[in-house]
Scaffold this motif. Sequence first.
Motif, mmCIF file in Angstrom:
data_model
loop_
_atom_site.group_PDB
_atom_site.id
_atom_site.type_symbol
_atom_site.label_atom_id
_atom_site.label_comp_id
_atom_site.label_asym_id
_atom_site.label_seq_id
_atom_site.Cartn_x
_atom_site.Cartn_y
_atom_site.Cartn_z
ATOM 1 N N LEU A 59 0.823 -1.215 0.000
ATOM 2 C CA LEU A 59 0.000 0.000 0.000
ATOM 3 C C LEU A 59 0.856 1.263 0.000
ATOM 4 O O LEU A 59 0.589 2.212 -0.744
ATOM 5 C CB LEU A 59 -0.940 0.011 1.212
ATOM 6 C CG LEU A 59 -2.121 -0.938 1.138
ATOM 7 C CD1 LEU A 59 -2.794 -1.068 2.504
ATOM 8 C CD2 LEU A 59 -3.120 -0.449 0.106
ATOM 9 N N ARG A 60 1.881 1.273 0.840
ATOM 10 C CA ARG A 60 2.757 2.461 0.897
ATOM 11 C C ARG A 60 3.464 2.685 -0.444
ATOM 12 O O ARG A 60 3.538 3.801 -0.934
ATOM 13 C CB ARG A 60 3.771 2.311 2.027
ATOM 14 C CG ARG A 60 3.162 2.495 3.409
ATOM 15 C CD ARG A 60 4.223 2.655 4.485
ATOM 16 N NE ARG A 60 5.148 1.553 4.551
ATOM 17 C CZ ARG A 60 5.036 0.508 5.370
ATOM 18 N NH1 ARG A 60 4.016 0.434 6.196
ATOM 19 N NH2 ARG A 60 5.934 -0.446 5.373
ATOM 20 N N ARG A 61 3.968 1.603 -1.032
ATOM 21 C CA ARG A 61 4.651 1.735 -2.322
ATOM 22 C C ARG A 61 3.685 2.216 -3.401
ATOM 23 O O ARG A 61 4.027 3.081 -4.209
ATOM 24 C CB ARG A 61 5.270 0.408 -2.737
ATOM 25 C CG ARG A 61 6.510 0.080 -1.959
ATOM 26 C CD ARG A 61 7.171 -1.179 -2.456
ATOM 27 N NE ARG A 61 8.360 -1.461 -1.662
ATOM 28 C CZ ARG A 61 8.860 -2.659 -1.481
ATOM 29 N NH1 ARG A 61 8.292 -3.711 -2.043
ATOM 30 N NH2 ARG A 61 9.933 -2.833 -0.749
ATOM 31 N N GLY A 62 2.477 1.638 -3.419
ATOM 32 C CA GLY A 62 1.475 2.058 -4.403
ATOM 33 C C GLY A 62 1.096 3.518 -4.235
ATOM 34 O O GLY A 62 0.996 4.255 -5.217
ATOM 35 N N LEU A 63 0.886 3.944 -3.011
ATOM 36 C CA LEU A 63 0.536 5.347 -2.756
ATOM 37 C C LEU A 63 1.669 6.271 -3.184
ATOM 38 O O LEU A 63 1.430 7.317 -3.805
ATOM 39 C CB LEU A 63 0.205 5.558 -1.282
ATOM 40 C CG LEU A 63 -0.136 6.988 -0.887
ATOM 41 C CD1 LEU A 63 -1.338 7.502 -1.669
ATOM 42 C CD2 LEU A 63 -0.378 7.087 0.615
ATOM 43 N N LEU A 64 2.896 5.895 -2.892
ATOM 44 C CA LEU A 64 4.033 6.718 -3.322
ATOM 45 C C LEU A 64 4.092 6.827 -4.844
ATOM 46 O O LEU A 64 4.380 7.902 -5.380
ATOM 47 C CB LEU A 64 5.351 6.142 -2.790
ATOM 48 C CG LEU A 64 5.633 6.414 -1.318
ATOM 49 C CD1 LEU A 64 6.868 5.645 -0.865
ATOM 50 C CD2 LEU A 64 5.803 7.901 -1.061
ATOM 51 N N GLU A 65 3.815 5.730 -5.539
ATOM 52 C CA GLU A 65 3.817 5.774 -7.004
ATOM 53 C C GLU A 65 2.735 6.720 -7.518
ATOM 54 O O GLU A 65 2.966 7.448 -8.482
ATOM 55 C CB GLU A 65 3.625 4.368 -7.578
ATOM 56 C CG GLU A 65 4.841 3.486 -7.405
ATOM 57 C CD GLU A 65 4.627 2.075 -7.920
ATOM 58 O OE1 GLU A 65 3.527 1.765 -8.430
ATOM 59 O OE2 GLU A 65 5.572 1.266 -7.813
ATOM 60 N N ARG A 71 1.946 6.253 -11.280
ATOM 61 C CA ARG A 71 0.796 5.362 -11.395
ATOM 62 C C ARG A 71 -0.471 6.196 -11.281
ATOM 63 O O ARG A 71 -0.508 7.184 -10.568
ATOM 64 C CB ARG A 71 0.835 4.324 -10.281
ATOM 65 C CG ARG A 71 -0.351 3.371 -10.300
ATOM 66 C CD ARG A 71 -0.280 2.404 -9.166
ATOM 67 N NE ARG A 71 0.802 1.454 -9.439
ATOM 68 C CZ ARG A 71 0.837 0.223 -8.967
ATOM 69 N NH1 ARG A 71 -0.117 -0.207 -8.198
ATOM 70 N NH2 ARG A 71 1.838 -0.576 -9.251
ATOM 71 N N GLN A 72 -1.490 5.781 -12.009
ATOM 72 C CA GLN A 72 -2.774 6.467 -11.947
ATOM 73 C C GLN A 72 -3.776 5.612 -11.203
ATOM 74 O O GLN A 72 -3.658 4.392 -11.162
ATOM 75 C CB GLN A 72 -3.296 6.747 -13.360
ATOM 76 C CG GLN A 72 -2.392 7.655 -14.168
ATOM 77 C CD GLN A 72 -2.899 7.817 -15.582
ATOM 78 O OE1 GLN A 72 -3.810 7.139 -16.021
ATOM 79 N NE2 GLN A 72 -2.291 8.742 -16.313
#
Length: 85
Positions: A59-65, A71-72
Amino acid sequence: MSNSSISPEQWGMKRIDLMVELLHKMSRVLDYDFDKTHIKNSFYSPMAHGAIEDEQVALRRGLLEVLEGKRQIPISFSNIESSEK
């Protein structure tokens, strides 16, 4: 402690070793006669804890992207009624 040269899998093993070391020192202070092998083999760590940690990392990595524009967030609409008659 931070070391980017250690992979998440290696860090998982290191984390267990550090916990065993802590529990061993605590057992000696409390006058229990547990050796490190006994502690490591008896150590209880629910699988859910590891799964939760893995999910939090993802989740943290996805949010940072998303925040970095790499990332959209996909958005779709459904069940929209037209206001035109």
